[in-house]
Design an enzyme around this catalytic site. Structure first.
Site, PDB file in Angstrom:
ATOM      1  N   LYS A  11      -8.356  -1.358   7.011  1.00  0.00           N
ATOM      2  CA  LYS A  11      -8.843  -1.874   5.724  1.00  0.00           C
ATOM      3  C   LYS A  11      -7.934  -2.969   5.187  1.00  0.00           C
ATOM      4  CE  LYS A  11      -9.003   2.175   3.629  1.00  0.00           C
ATOM      5  NZ  LYS A  11      -8.868   3.250   4.632  1.00  0.00           N
ATOM      6  N   LYS A  12      -6.627  -2.743   5.264  1.00  0.00           N
ATOM      7  CA  LYS A  12      -5.690  -3.715   4.703  1.00  0.00           C
ATOM      8  C   LYS A  12      -5.727  -5.036   5.471  1.00  0.00           C
ATOM      9  CE  LYS A  12      -3.886  -1.884   1.077  1.00  0.00           C
ATOM     10  NZ  LYS A  12      -3.984  -2.562  -0.231  1.00  0.00           N
ATOM     11  N   THR A  45      -5.417   4.201  -7.794  1.00  0.00           N
ATOM     12  CA  THR A  45      -5.266   2.978  -8.587  1.00  0.00           C
ATOM     13  C   THR A  45      -6.575   2.584  -9.264  1.00  0.00           C
ATOM     14  OG1 THR A  45      -3.479   2.200  -7.153  1.00  0.00           O
ATOM     15  CG2 THR A  45      -4.616   0.541  -8.470  1.00  0.00           C
ATOM     16  N   HIS A  89       0.851  -1.189   0.000  1.00  0.00           N
ATOM     17  CA  HIS A  89       0.000   0.000   0.000  1.00  0.00           C
ATOM     18  C   HIS A  89       0.886   1.238   0.000  1.00  0.00           C
ATOM     19  CE1 HIS A  89      -3.587   2.392   0.585  1.00  0.00           C
ATOM     20  NE2 HIS A  89      -3.018   3.012   1.606  1.00  0.00           N
ATOM     21  N   SER A  90       0.423   2.296  -0.651  1.00  0.00           N
ATOM     22  CA  SER A  90       1.160   3.543  -0.731  1.00  0.00           C
ATOM     23  C   SER A  90       0.334   4.675  -0.147  1.00  0.00           C
ATOM     24  CB  SER A  90       1.501   3.859  -2.192  1.00  0.00           C
ATOM     25  OG  SER A  90       2.016   5.168  -2.327  1.00  0.00           O
ATOM     26  N   SER A 138      -6.925   3.827  10.007  1.00  0.00           N
ATOM     27  CA  SER A 138      -7.682   3.834   8.752  1.00  0.00           C
ATOM     28  C   SER A 138      -6.965   3.030   7.676  1.00  0.00           C
ATOM     29  CB  SER A 138      -7.891   5.278   8.285  1.00  0.00           C
ATOM     30  OG  SER A 138      -8.579   5.321   7.052  1.00  0.00           O
ATOM     31  N   ARG A 174     -14.252  12.630  10.010  1.00  0.00           N
ATOM     32  CA  ARG A 174     -12.949  13.274  10.198  1.00  0.00           C
ATOM     33  C   ARG A 174     -12.721  14.353   9.153  1.00  0.00           C
ATOM     34  NH1 ARG A 174      -9.015   8.791   9.313  1.00  0.00           N
ATOM     35  NH2 ARG A 174      -7.458  10.448   9.514  1.00  0.00           N
TER      36      ARG A 174
END
Length: 444
Positions: free
Chosen positions: A189-190, A122, A84-85, A185, A170
């Site tokens: 998710k990951k 992406t 992830h980036s 956050s 937020r």
């Protein structure tokens, strides 16, 4: 315990335990907690911070607020892993790394996002491909992960639903910048994807999400600590975003660039080198490769044999895209109707790039969203972007604009020209591509 009591504890700077945080996140997910209480929770965390064990519990509570994917029943013959980036300009690493690592024996269930601000997304890039479905059924997603080794899709409503509501609140309560909330956050998710190994790419520089190198380092250290404590082997590469990673930015343009790299045509490029560094890290940390030499051999073989490109093609076709995209990309990826170059107004060496300004120019051309409901034009963007340290003569191009019209190109051309700073000297070397690699053993 009543939600009000939990909010009071956090307001007063006390630590919330796992049970309290799970109660709050489940209430956010099922709607029993309203936006006012979500905002109060976010502000209390923003003002008081969180202890490490508290941040781990928050991450796990977000992860567990919905479906947590399991892969045991598929009898996969390799580890489940992902990358992830934090986002950047010309950052199409995920498009290449996923199939490249899959060709080396990994299984990559990649849940990605859309563009945010000046950074490309992406999913927006993949939707340049006609027919590509970013929201398939769970059955299709799982089948593709098993058969192709990789599937890149969007977040489903069942994965970490607490995060979606919490993030929305937020965004309108000035609490986005809270480090524990950012990390929870990202990782919530990951980790809901059932990963064994995660490698994060945290950007540093003028096009990065985090405003300073120190802030990027703090985020990286928190991600490693919390990810590992939550049960997933996690490491971070701090990579440079003082210039676009690829020499292009824009959705269809970046798909074309990904195909070039997967064909082996983009060796010795910044994009290739960063993607390779992340792939090496993920192969070693996951145990697929025993060391750098072994990982290098596997990556070279996967690229040179065409296996990495074939995995990308299987993923695209399996998610509704054309089966011959790799062979006929220009048949499927639309080009912008108007192209022009921006020229340097003086001679010199390119000493600095306002990378954020380049990303915002792509948004203004229509390649990103100003508002959540905006429609993206996948054709537009920038190509042939000059690189730091490059010598440019007066009148030579700094970048090529791909636009819907001459007027839209003209509207961004002066701001784009101003984003490139030329110097009379060439003494300053471009910043390193990889600023640091952080693993659990590297933490203070």
């Amino acid at each position: 315990m009543m939600i009000q009591e939990i909010l009071r504890r956090k307001r007063d700077g006390q630590t919330l335990d796992h049970t309290m945080l799970r109660l709050v996140m489940n209430g956010i997910a099922d709607g029993s907690i309203g936006d006012a209480q979500i905002g109060a929770f976010a502000m209390a965390v923003y003002l008081n911070g969180m202890r490490r064990e508290e941040a781990v519990a928050l991450t796990e509570a977000i992860r567990d607020s919905g479906q947590v994917m399991r892969w045991d029943d598929l009898d996969l013959d390799g580890p489940v892993l992902d990358k992830h980036s934090t986002g950047g300009v010309g950052d199409l690493v995920s498009l290449v790394l996923g199939p490249w690592v899959a060709a080396c024996g990994g299984f990559v269930p990649m849940v990605s996002g859309r563009g945010l601000g000046h950074t490309g997304g992406t999913l927006d890039k993949l939707e340049s491909i006609p027919g590509y479905d970013v929201a398939p059924s769970d059955a299709t997603f799982r089948r593709l992960v098993k058969e192709a080794g990789v599937a890149i899709i969007g977040q489903t409503g069942s994965l970490a639903p607490a995060d979606k509501r919490l993030y929305a609140v937020r965004d309108v309560t000035a609490t986005v910048e809270s480090l524990p909330l950012i990390v929870a956050s990202i990782l919530g998710k990951k980790l809901a994807c059932g990963l064994e190994t995660l490698v994060m790419d945290v950007k540093v520089g003028s096009g990065a999400f985090m405003p300073t190198p120190q802030a990027a380092r703090e985020l990286a250290e928190a991600i490693v600590a919390i990810g590992c404590d939550a049960g997933t082997k996690t490491s971070v590469l701090l990579t440079d975003m003082n210039q676009p990673l690829a020499d292009c930015a824009g959705n269809a343009l970046e798909i074309l660039e990904a195909l070039r790299l997967l064909r082996g045509e983009k060796g010795e490029s910044r994009l290739h080198d960063v993607t390779r560094a992340l792939a090496l890290e993920i192969l070693i940390q996951s145990g697929i490769a025993s060391d750098i030499a072994d990982a290098t051999r596997r990556l070279d073989r996967a690229l040179d044999s065409g296996e990495a490109l074939e995995r990308f093609s299987r993923m695209v076709h399996g998610l509704g895209g054309p089966g011959d995209l790799a062979e006929r990309p220009h048949h499927y990826l639309e080009a912008a109707p108007y192209e022009t170059e921006i020229a340097a107004d003086a001679s010199g060496t390119l000493g600095a790039i306002d990378t954020r300004a380049l990303g915002l120019a792509v948004v203004e051309l229509g390649g990103g969203r100003r508002n959540a409901g905006d429609t993206i034009d996948h054709r537009v963007g920038l190509s042939r972007i000059a690189a730091l340290g490059q010598r440019v003569e007066r009148g030579q191009p700094l970048a090529r604009i791909h636009a819907r019209s001459e007027s839209e190109a003209s509207a961004v051309s002066e701001r784009l020209r101003a984003a490139f700073s030329l110097s009379d000297t060439s003494s300053d070397a471009p910043p390193p591509l990889i600023h640091a690699t952080l693993r659990r053993e590297d933490l203070p």
